[in-house]
Design a protein around this motif. Structure first.
Motif, short mmCIF file in Angstrom:
data_model
loop_
_atom_site.label_atom_id
_atom_site.label_comp_id
_atom_site.label_asym_id
_atom_site.label_seq_id
_atom_site.Cartn_x
_atom_site.Cartn_y
_atom_site.Cartn_z
N GLU A 81 6.58 -6.08 26.23
CA GLU A 81 5.43 -6.70 26.90
C GLU A 81 5.87 -7.51 28.12
N ILE A 82 6.98 -8.22 27.97
CA ILE A 82 7.51 -9.02 29.09
C ILE A 82 7.90 -8.11 30.25
N LYS A 83 8.58 -7.01 29.93
CA LYS A 83 9.00 -6.08 30.99
C LYS A 83 7.81 -5.50 31.73
N THR A 84 6.77 -5.10 31.00
CA THR A 84 5.57 -4.53 31.63
C THR A 84 4.91 -5.56 32.55
N PHE A 85 4.79 -6.80 32.09
CA PHE A 85 4.18 -7.87 32.88
C PHE A 85 4.97 -8.12 34.16
N CYS A 86 6.28 -8.26 34.03
CA CYS A 86 7.12 -8.56 35.19
C CYS A 86 7.11 -7.41 36.21
N GLU A 87 7.19 -6.18 35.72
CA GLU A 87 7.20 -5.03 36.63
C GLU A 87 5.86 -4.88 37.34
N LYS A 88 4.77 -5.25 36.65
CA LYS A 88 3.44 -5.19 37.27
C LYS A 88 3.37 -6.09 38.49
N HIS A 89 4.14 -7.18 38.46
CA HIS A 89 4.12 -8.12 39.57
C HIS A 89 5.38 -8.00 40.44
N PHE A 90 6.04 -6.85 40.33
CA PHE A 90 7.14 -6.47 41.23
C PHE A 90 8.31 -7.46 41.19
N LEU A 91 8.57 -8.03 40.01
CA LEU A 91 9.74 -8.89 39.86
C LEU A 91 10.97 -8.01 39.71
N SER A 92 12.10 -8.52 40.14
CA SER A 92 13.33 -7.73 40.17
C SER A 92 13.81 -7.40 38.76
N PRO A 93 14.53 -6.29 38.61
CA PRO A 93 15.11 -5.95 37.29
C PRO A 93 15.97 -7.09 36.74
N ARG A 94 16.67 -7.79 37.63
CA ARG A 94 17.51 -8.92 37.19
C ARG A 94 16.65 -10.02 36.58
N MET A 95 15.49 -10.29 37.21
CA MET A 95 14.58 -11.31 36.68
C MET A 95 13.99 -10.86 35.36
N VAL A 96 13.64 -9.57 35.25
CA VAL A 96 13.09 -9.04 34.00
C VAL A 96 14.09 -9.26 32.86
N ASP A 97 15.34 -8.90 33.10
CA ASP A 97 16.37 -9.05 32.07
C ASP A 97 16.52 -10.51 31.66
N PHE A 98 16.49 -11.41 32.65
CA PHE A 98 16.68 -12.82 32.34
C PHE A 98 15.51 -13.38 31.54
N VAL A 99 14.29 -13.04 31.91
CA VAL A 99 13.12 -13.56 31.18
C VAL A 99 13.11 -13.05 29.75
N GLN A 100 13.48 -11.79 29.55
CA GLN A 100 13.58 -11.26 28.19
C GLN A 100 14.60 -12.05 27.38
N LEU A 101 15.74 -12.33 27.99
CA LEU A 101 16.79 -13.08 27.31
C LEU A 101 16.36 -14.52 27.03
N MET A 102 15.68 -15.12 28.00
CA MET A 102 15.20 -16.49 27.83
C MET A 102 14.23 -16.59 26.66
N ALA A 103 13.28 -15.64 26.57
CA ALA A 103 12.32 -15.65 25.47
C ALA A 103 13.04 -15.51 24.13
N GLU A 104 14.05 -14.64 24.11
CA GLU A 104 14.82 -14.45 22.87
C GLU A 104 15.53 -15.73 22.46
N GLU A 105 16.16 -16.41 23.42
CA GLU A 105 16.89 -17.63 23.12
C GLU A 105 15.96 -18.75 22.66
N VAL A 106 14.80 -18.87 23.31
CA VAL A 106 13.84 -19.91 22.93
C VAL A 106 13.36 -19.68 21.50
N LEU A 107 13.12 -18.43 21.15
CA LEU A 107 12.66 -18.13 19.79
C LEU A 107 13.75 -18.42 18.76
#
Length: 360
Positions: free
Chosen positions: A259-285
């Motif tokens: 879901e995070i990847k789909t949201f980020c790609e919809k708003h044209f965020l970089s693959p590097r940012m997508v990877d980081f946000v996914q990792l951040m969500a995982e760490e927070v959880l």
């Protein structure tokens, strides 16, 4: 000058306006902004009775528009309206479009109506088009003629319903320039617009409409620089959001990352940012104690390009990023190192962690 109380408008079971309460003083310029479908145009149409309100009251200088004894035609002469679709008479020349109202409704002589029309066409920069037909004009020119036509009736109030929405972007500035001129001359105006910078610069006050009400109002400095309410903030900053609810420690991490990847790609965020946000969500959880009620939210501002992650959780106060956690934790270092700002609060029995992610 204008007093609206408890105004509502229903179309069958659809409630478009509910409990609108405003006062507008003579000479004020009010910009009405907000998402589509929130009742902005309906408010204007109720104000000049193109739509009959379902309930409430509208007074112009203590005259009730909804009283059955009120001369509605006379009230409309005091309140001109400019539509997004121009509404010019296609078979009449520009000059005739301006003079037909004053001659038929005000009893003005042809000579006097023509003289006033020419003066107004000079004001809007179109005197040379006096004998042209509307089909010979550009969109911007048609809208300027429509404004001049309203002014020919000597109104005290002008209502503008998204006057630039039907125009090519190259023509918008010429129409806005005419409206600015009228504002400098003290005309009372209510303008429904999606031109945010224009609203910021011209307005005495700004109404943000949402949910069929005036959700927030204030001077342009407040609405555009420090809005008080969340929906206003989201609209002004064009914030897009994603919410992911979690109710068990056996949450689907791969589904969340998808879901995070789909949201980020919809708003044209970089693959590097997508990877980081996914990792951040995982760490927070991984740092949570109570998984009975967690809400992970992403917020992306189209205006600033900023991306934020918020984690709300039920249970006892628990700041997963507090300083006494071991700083050897690689995940914690990663989160703190990639954030411009980190904020934790405990409100209404919920932990709220907000992380504003660095651009890039």
């Amino acid at each position: 000058m204008i007093q609206i109380r408890n105004l509502s408008k229903h179309f069958g079971s659809l409630v478009v306006l509910k409990d609108i309460n405003v006062d507008i003083k003579k000479g004020e310029v009010i910009s009405v902004i907000g998402p589509s479908g929130t009742g902005k145009s309906t408010l204007l149409r109720c104000m000049n009775l193109l739509e009959t309100p379902t309930g409430g009251s509208i007074h112009i200088d203590d005259v009730s528009l909804l009283d059955k004894h009120t001369n509605v035609a006379k009230i409309r002469q005091r309140m001109g309206m400019v539509f997004q679709s121009f509404n010019l008479y296609a078979h009449l020349s520009v000059l005739e479009n301006l003079t037909i109202g004053p001659r038929k409704l005000l009893g003005m002589s042809k000579a006097m109506a023509n003289q006033k029309a020419m003066e107004l066409l000079k004001v809007v920069g179109l005197a040379e088009k006096a004998f042209s037909l509307p089909e010979e004009l550009s969109g911007g020119q048609k809208q300027r003629v429509a404004i001049a036509r309203c002014m020919a009736m000597s109104p005290e109030i002008l209502l503008f319903d998204e006057p630039t929405s039907a125009l090519d972007p190259t023509m918008v500035s010429e129409v806005l320039a005419v409206i600015r001129k009228l504002s400098r001359e003290g005309m009372t105006m209510i303008i429904v617009t999606h031109e945010m910078e224009f609203a910021r610069n011209i307005s005495s006050r700004v109404f943000y409409m949402d949910e069929g009400i005036i959700y927030e109002e204030g001077p342009p400095s407040q609405i555009f620089e420090g809005p008080l309410k969340e929906k206003t903030k989201a609209f002004i900053h064009r914030i897009r959001s994603l919410d992911i609810a979690i109710n068990s420690s056996n949450y689907d991490l791969f589904g969340i990352q998808g879901e995070i990847k789909t949201f980020c790609e919809k708003h044209f965020l970089s693959p590097r940012m997508v990877d980081f946000v996914q990792l951040m969500a995982e760490e927070v959880l991984l740092l949570q104690n109570d998984f009975s009620d967690i809400l992970i939210s992403l917020f992306y501002s189209e205006k600033s390009g900023k991306l934020s992650l918020r984690c709300e959780s039920a249970g006892a106060p628990h700041n997963p990023l507090k300083e006494d956690l071991t700083m050897d934790d690689i995940g914690l270092k990663l989160i703190l190192g990639r954030c411009d700002h980190v904020d934790y609060s405990y409100e209404n029995n919920r932990n709220k962690l907000l992380l504003q992610i660095k651009n890039g």
